[in-house]
Every structure is written in structure tokens, then in C-alpha cells.
Design a protein around this motif. Structure first.
Motif, short mmCIF file in Angstrom:
data_model
loop_
_atom_site.label_atom_id
_atom_site.label_comp_id
_atom_site.label_asym_id
_atom_site.label_seq_id
_atom_site.Cartn_x
_atom_site.Cartn_y
_atom_site.Cartn_z
N ILE A 113 46.59 52.14 43.58
CA ILE A 113 47.50 51.06 43.20
C ILE A 113 47.19 49.80 44.00
CG2 ILE A 113 49.91 50.35 43.15
CD1 ILE A 113 49.14 52.42 41.07
N VAL A 114 46.91 49.95 45.30
CA VAL A 114 46.56 48.79 46.12
C VAL A 114 45.28 48.14 45.60
CG1 VAL A 114 45.91 48.04 48.43
CG2 VAL A 114 47.71 49.76 48.13
N LEU A 115 44.30 48.99 45.26
CA LEU A 115 43.05 48.46 44.73
C LEU A 115 43.26 47.74 43.41
CD1 LEU A 115 39.97 48.25 44.90
CD2 LEU A 115 39.84 50.48 43.75
N PHE A 116 44.11 48.33 42.56
CA PHE A 116 44.39 47.71 41.26
C PHE A 116 45.08 46.35 41.44
CE2 PHE A 116 47.19 46.95 37.66
CZ PHE A 116 46.30 47.02 36.60
N LEU A 117 46.03 46.30 42.37
CA LEU A 117 46.73 45.04 42.61
C LEU A 117 45.78 43.98 43.17
CD1 LEU A 117 50.19 46.10 44.08
CD2 LEU A 117 49.74 44.95 41.92
N SER A 118 44.88 44.37 44.05
CA SER A 118 43.93 43.42 44.62
C SER A 118 43.01 42.85 43.55
CB SER A 118 43.10 44.09 45.72
OG SER A 118 43.93 44.59 46.74
N ILE A 119 42.49 43.73 42.69
CA ILE A 119 41.62 43.27 41.61
C ILE A 119 42.39 42.36 40.65
CG2 ILE A 119 40.28 44.03 39.61
CD1 ILE A 119 39.60 46.56 41.18
N ALA A 120 43.64 42.75 40.34
CA ALA A 120 44.46 41.92 39.43
C ALA A 120 44.73 40.56 40.04
CB ALA A 120 45.76 42.64 39.11
N LEU A 121 45.01 40.53 41.35
CA LEU A 121 45.30 39.26 42.02
C LEU A 121 44.09 38.34 41.99
CD1 LEU A 121 47.33 37.63 43.71
CD2 LEU A 121 46.37 38.71 45.74
N ILE A 122 42.92 38.85 42.34
CA ILE A 122 41.72 38.03 42.36
C ILE A 122 41.35 37.56 40.95
CG2 ILE A 122 39.25 38.03 42.86
CD1 ILE A 122 39.84 40.04 45.09
N THR A 123 41.41 38.48 39.99
CA THR A 123 41.03 38.14 38.61
C THR A 123 41.96 37.10 38.00
OG1 THR A 123 40.14 40.37 38.33
CG2 THR A 123 40.52 39.08 36.34
N THR A 124 43.27 37.33 38.15
CA THR A 124 44.22 36.39 37.55
C THR A 124 44.17 35.03 38.22
OG1 THR A 124 45.96 37.28 39.01
CG2 THR A 124 45.80 38.21 36.80
N THR A 125 43.94 35.01 39.54
CA THR A 125 43.83 33.72 40.23
C THR A 125 42.65 32.92 39.70
OG1 THR A 125 44.83 34.64 42.23
CG2 THR A 125 43.59 32.61 42.47
N LEU A 126 41.49 33.59 39.58
CA LEU A 126 40.29 32.91 39.09
C LEU A 126 40.46 32.44 37.65
CD1 LEU A 126 37.37 32.05 39.55
CD2 LEU A 126 36.65 34.34 38.83
N LEU A 127 40.96 33.33 36.78
CA LEU A 127 41.11 32.96 35.37
C LEU A 127 42.14 31.85 35.20
CD1 LEU A 127 40.99 36.46 33.64
CD2 LEU A 127 39.19 34.73 33.72
N SER A 128 43.25 31.92 35.94
CA SER A 128 44.29 30.89 35.83
C SER A 128 43.75 29.54 36.28
CB SER A 128 45.51 31.28 36.66
OG SER A 128 46.07 32.48 36.20
N TRP A 129 42.97 29.54 37.38
CA TRP A 129 42.41 28.27 37.87
C TRP A 129 41.43 27.68 36.87
CZ3 TRP A 129 37.48 26.63 39.34
CH2 TRP A 129 37.44 25.41 40.03
N LEU A 130 40.56 28.52 36.30
CA LEU A 130 39.60 28.02 35.33
C LEU A 130 40.30 27.49 34.08
CD1 LEU A 130 36.81 30.76 35.56
CD2 LEU A 130 36.71 28.41 36.41
N PHE A 131 41.34 28.21 33.64
CA PHE A 131 42.07 27.77 32.44
C PHE A 131 42.78 26.44 32.69
CE2 PHE A 131 45.83 27.81 29.67
CZ PHE A 131 45.20 27.89 28.44
N ALA A 132 43.45 26.34 33.86
CA ALA A 132 44.15 25.09 34.18
C ALA A 132 43.17 23.94 34.32
CB ALA A 132 44.96 25.27 35.47
N LYS A 133 42.01 24.20 34.93
CA LYS A 133 41.01 23.14 35.11
C LYS A 133 40.45 22.68 33.77
CE LYS A 133 36.91 22.08 37.87
NZ LYS A 133 37.57 20.96 38.57
N SER A 134 40.26 23.62 32.83
CA SER A 134 39.74 23.23 31.52
C SER A 134 40.70 22.34 30.76
CB SER A 134 39.44 24.49 30.69
OG SER A 134 40.64 25.15 30.33
N LEU A 135 42.00 22.44 31.07
CA LEU A 135 42.98 21.59 30.42
C LEU A 135 43.14 20.24 31.11
CD1 LEU A 135 45.86 24.09 29.50
CD2 LEU A 135 44.20 23.06 27.97
N THR A 136 43.06 20.26 32.45
CA THR A 136 43.33 19.02 33.19
C THR A 136 42.11 18.12 33.32
OG1 THR A 136 42.92 20.23 35.25
CG2 THR A 136 45.22 20.03 34.50
N ASN A 137 40.89 18.67 33.26
CA ASN A 137 39.70 17.83 33.39
C ASN A 137 39.63 16.72 32.35
OD1 ASN A 137 38.52 18.69 35.72
ND2 ASN A 137 37.05 20.05 34.78
#
Length: 461
Positions: A167-191
Motif C-alpha cells: 500500500i505504501v508503495l502504491f501510494l508513493s507511485i500514485a503520488l509521483i505519477t499524479t504530481t507529474l501528470l497534473s503539472w504537465l497538464f496544467a502547463k499545457s493549458l497555461t503556456n
């Protein structure tokens, strides 16, 4: 404290659209992941036997003892179970051993899996504890009431005390993945929004050839906005070009009737026409001549017509400052001029001098006593600062005084004969050298005008 809170608010990521988009999608992904994990542990885990705690059995035995109290004799079994549920920190459920009927002390209906677990456990002779997901069942403890035998159970919601490594491993992977995807998505809109914002600023500063590039190729709403911006910029550029051509054409066309008017004035003087009337007409003709000359100068500067040559800065400015000092002395005012840097610059000497001269004249005209001229330089620009000690202007007026025919103080300009073109010519002349001119209120009152020129105007050694 208030200042600290204000600084913290300025650092808040929610003040920018990219920060809000990033936090929104990031929080959505994280909450979704947590709910998925909790739901899987709550509803889809297998039944397992867990250690029983002595205090839990003691709490259930205490409930059985309380049922013998006289005050519970006339109370229904569901009400008794509901009254005593707080003591076991869960939900009490009794199973009638004769007909397998479940009696609950309130709460939502039990799930089918929980009912099956209870019915299987009634065959146990001693209490045990089992767990399915987050639901823990403890029992049975037997008792008799109204000539019927019952098995008593405790059902409670109990999350695991420690997260298992997967569960800890799953949460860590989810945290890193969602942070990266959210940042890329937000940047694609704001650029593209930032590109449009930058283009709008350049267009507002007078760069009429500014266009939005990559954002205009998008097929979404931001692409439509970028293409609409480009159309607007094209129309503004066309209108500005038409205005400059009209200004130049009118100026040239006025030269001929003005020349004829001056010839007629000469003939009128020879024929002894009323001197006062002739003097007034002559003043107006001179004023029109000055206006036309300024309009032609402005048209030339805005058209980008320049003859760039090497000049020693002190020699170029010497005559300008000498004339300015003479003009200030005639008005009982003073000039304070810093030593001119001994450097060689590549400029159009006539347009450069016109820019400095127009700003100086404006400063002398509006100063109370002293007009200061200073110089400075950094890695990318060299500057000429002209400061007066007059009444100064507001920040809004400081942005508008370089517009053609704008006069911040109309009555004062009329007294001086100004028409509002001097600073416009200065701005066009400075921009002809790829520089910038700006005005701001001086620290001790008055107005400070800065002419900045890129170091690229210096000759390469």
C-alpha cells in the motif's frame, strides 16, 4: 503580522491559474487513489481470523450482565442492544439460535457477507474475532431472554493500524505519477495563455508586428483566442500604418498653402496693412510651421528612417546642453548637468539630439528651479536621466504623456505654446535607436524621465 500574511498570500500558488489547475487535478487524483485503496480494503478483502482482545470480551460480558437489570425487563431487545452499543464502541447484533433471525441495535442494514459470517460463527463454542476488509466481527457470547437463546456479536469498523508495504508503495507511485501528470497538464493549458499575455504586452507597448505563434495552431478554445488576437493585431497594425501615412501626407500637403500664406504676409507688409492684424496672422503661421515641422519629424522617426554613425557622446550633447542652460537662465532657472561620459556611440545624431532636447525643454518648462541631468550604465544599457522639481504627474499620466497631442496640463501647455508632440517625437526617436523612454514620479517631487539605449549602440572594439 499583517505584513507577513500579505507576503504569504503573494506566495500562494492559487493566485496563478497554473497553480490552481495543478492543485485541483493533483488533489483529484490523490483523493481518487485513496478512495480506491480504502474501498478495496473495505469491500474486497478476504475473511481472516484476527487476535481477540480481552477487554473486548469483557465489554460484551458486561452487556450480558446489564440485560439482567430490572429496568430492561420491559424494553425490547433491539432497544437494549442500541442502548449498550456505546460501551463496546461498535454495533451489537443478536442471532436467534432457533430461527437464525438477526436482531440489530440500529444502524444501516448489514451486508450479505457480514450476515453470512455471523451465521457461520454461531456454531462456535467460544468467542473469536474475524475481519473482512475494515469490518471486524467479535463473538459469540450466549444469553437467554424471553425463553429464547441468542448469540451476541459485536460488529465494528476498524481500519488497519499499519499500512502494509504494498500500500505504501502504491501510494508513493500514485503520488509521483499524479504530481507529474497534473503539472504537465496544467502547463499545457497555461503556456499558451502566457504567450498570449506576453504578446498583448508587446502590442500595448507599440510593437504592432507582434503575433501569437504556436498557440494559434491549437484546435481548442485557446487556439481560437490566439487566432482572434492575431486578427486584432493585424487590424491595429493596418490602422496605425494608415494613421502614420495620413499624418505624413497631411503634413506635406499643408506645406504648400503655408508657403503661400507667408508670401501673402510679405506682400501685406509692403502694402501697409494693419500691423497688429498681420502680427497675429504671422504668429499663427509660425505656429503652424512649427507644428508641421514636428509632424514631419515624428513621421520620419516612426518610419524608421535613420542614418547611424559613430559619434562622441560629449560632443553630440554639448550644444544641446548649452542651449538648454541658456533657455533655463532666461526663465530664472538652473541646470545641473553631470559630467558627460567620454564614450563613442552609434546613433543618428539629429534624432538623438531631438529626443534629449525635447525632454529637456519639457523639464525646464515645468520645473520650479532646478533641472538635473545624470548618466548611468549597466551590462545591457546606458541611460540618460532628466529630472525636474516641478509638480510632477500621476502614474497614469506618466504612461500617457508620450502619446501624440496628449497634454497632461492643458492650460500650462497653451501658455507655453506646446501642442503635445515633443515627447512623442522623443519616444519615436529613442525607439528608432531600439531604446526605451519612460517617466516616473521623482523621489522628492517632480518628474524623472529616463532614456535608455542598448549597449549594442556602442561600436565594437
Amino acid at each position: 503580522m499583517v505584513k507577513l500574511l500579505g507576503q504569504l498570500r503573494t506566495l500562494s500558488p492559487t493566485r496563478a491559474i497554473m497553480g490552481r489547475l495543478f492543485l485541483w487535478f493533483w488533489a483529484t487524483f490523490i483523493v481518487t487513489s485513496l478512495l480506491a485503496i480504502w474501498g478495496s480494503r473495505l469491500f474486497f478483502e478476504d475473511l481472516q481470523v484476527v487476535p481477540i482482545k480481552p477487554r473486548e470480551i469483557a465489554a460484551m460480558t458486561l452487556v450480558i450482565d446489564r440485560m439482567q437489570f430490572r429496568r430492561f425487563n420491559n424494553m425490547s431487545l433491539p432497544n437494549i442492544l442500541a442502548r449498550n452499543s456505546r460501551g463496546v464502541r461498535g454495533r451489537l447484533v443478536a442471532v436467534n439460535l432457533s430461527d437464525k433471525r438477526l436482531i440489530s441495535g440500529g444502524g444501516p442494514p448489514l451486508r450479505d457477507n457480514d450476515k453470512e459470517d455471523l451465521l457461520r460463527l454461531v456454531e462456535q463454542t467460544s468467542p473469536i474475532a474475524v475481519k473482512r476488509g475494515a469490518f471486524k466481527v467479535l463473538g459469540p457470547v450466549f444469553f437467554e431472554r424471553d425463553n429464547a437463546r441468542y448469540a451476541l456479536f459485536t460488529v465494528k469498523l476498524e481500519m488497519p493500524e499499519k499500512q502494509t508495504p504494498p500500500i505504501v508503495l502504491f501510494l508513493s507511485i500514485a503520488l509521483i505519477t499524479t504530481t507529474l501528470l497534473s503539472w504537465l497538464f496544467a502547463k499545457s493549458l497555461t503556456n499558451p495563455i502566457l504567450h498570449i499575455q506576453g504578446s498583448a504586452k508587446r502590442l500595448a507597448s507599440g510593437d504592432w508586428q507582434t503575433r501569437v505563434g504556436k498557440a494559434a495552431k491549437r484546435l481548442d478554445e485557446l487556439g481560437h483566442l490566439a487566432r482572434d488576437f492575431n486578427k486584432m493585431a493585424e487590424q491595429l497594425e493596418s490602422m496605425w500604418g494608415s494613421q502614420k501615412r495620413l499624418l505624413a501626407d497631411v503634413s506635406h500637403e499643408l506645406r504648400s498653402p503655408l508657403a503661400r500664406l507667408q508670401m501673402a504676409l510679405g506682400l501685406a507688409h509692403q502694402q501697409n496693412v494693419d500691423p497688429e492684424t498681420l502680427a497675429r496672422v504671422e504668429r499663427e503661421a509660425d505656429r503652424m510651421e512649427a507644428l508641421i515641422s514636428q509632424l514631419l519629424t515624428l513621421s520620419r522617426a516612426e518610419a524608421g528612417e535613420a542614418t547611424m554613425q559613430k559619434h562622441v557622446l560629449s560632443r553630440v550633447l554639448n550644444d544641446v546642453f548649452t542651449d538648454a542652460a541658456f533657455e533655463a537662465a532666461n526663465m530664472n532657472k538652473q541646470m545641473s548637468i553631470e559630467d558627460i561620459p567620454q564614450k563613442t556611440v552609434v546613433i543618428d545624431s539629429m534624432m538623438f539630439c531631438r529626443a534629449v532636447e525635447n525632454v529637456l525643454r519639457n523639464a525646464i518648462r515645468h520645473s520650479k528651479l532646478v533641472t538635473q541631468v545624470t548618466f548611468s550604465e549597466d551590462a545591457h544599457h546606458w541611460y540618460v536621466h532628466i529630472t525636474d522639481d516641478g509638480d510632477g504627474l500621476s502614474n497614469e499620466e506618466c504612461e500617457r504623456i508620450f502619446s501624440p497631442f496628449y497634454r497632461a496640463t492643458l492650460a500650462r501647455e497653451r501658455e507655453s505654446g506646446g501642442v503635445g508632440l515633443g515627447l512623442s517625437i522623443a519616444k519615436a526617436a529613442v525607439e528608432l535607436h531600439h531604446g526605451r523612454i519612460n517617466a516616473e514620479p521623482a523621489k522628492h517631487g517632480g518628474l524623472r524621465v529616463t532614456l535608455s539605449f542598448p549597449t549594442s549602440s556602442l561600436p565594437k572594439s
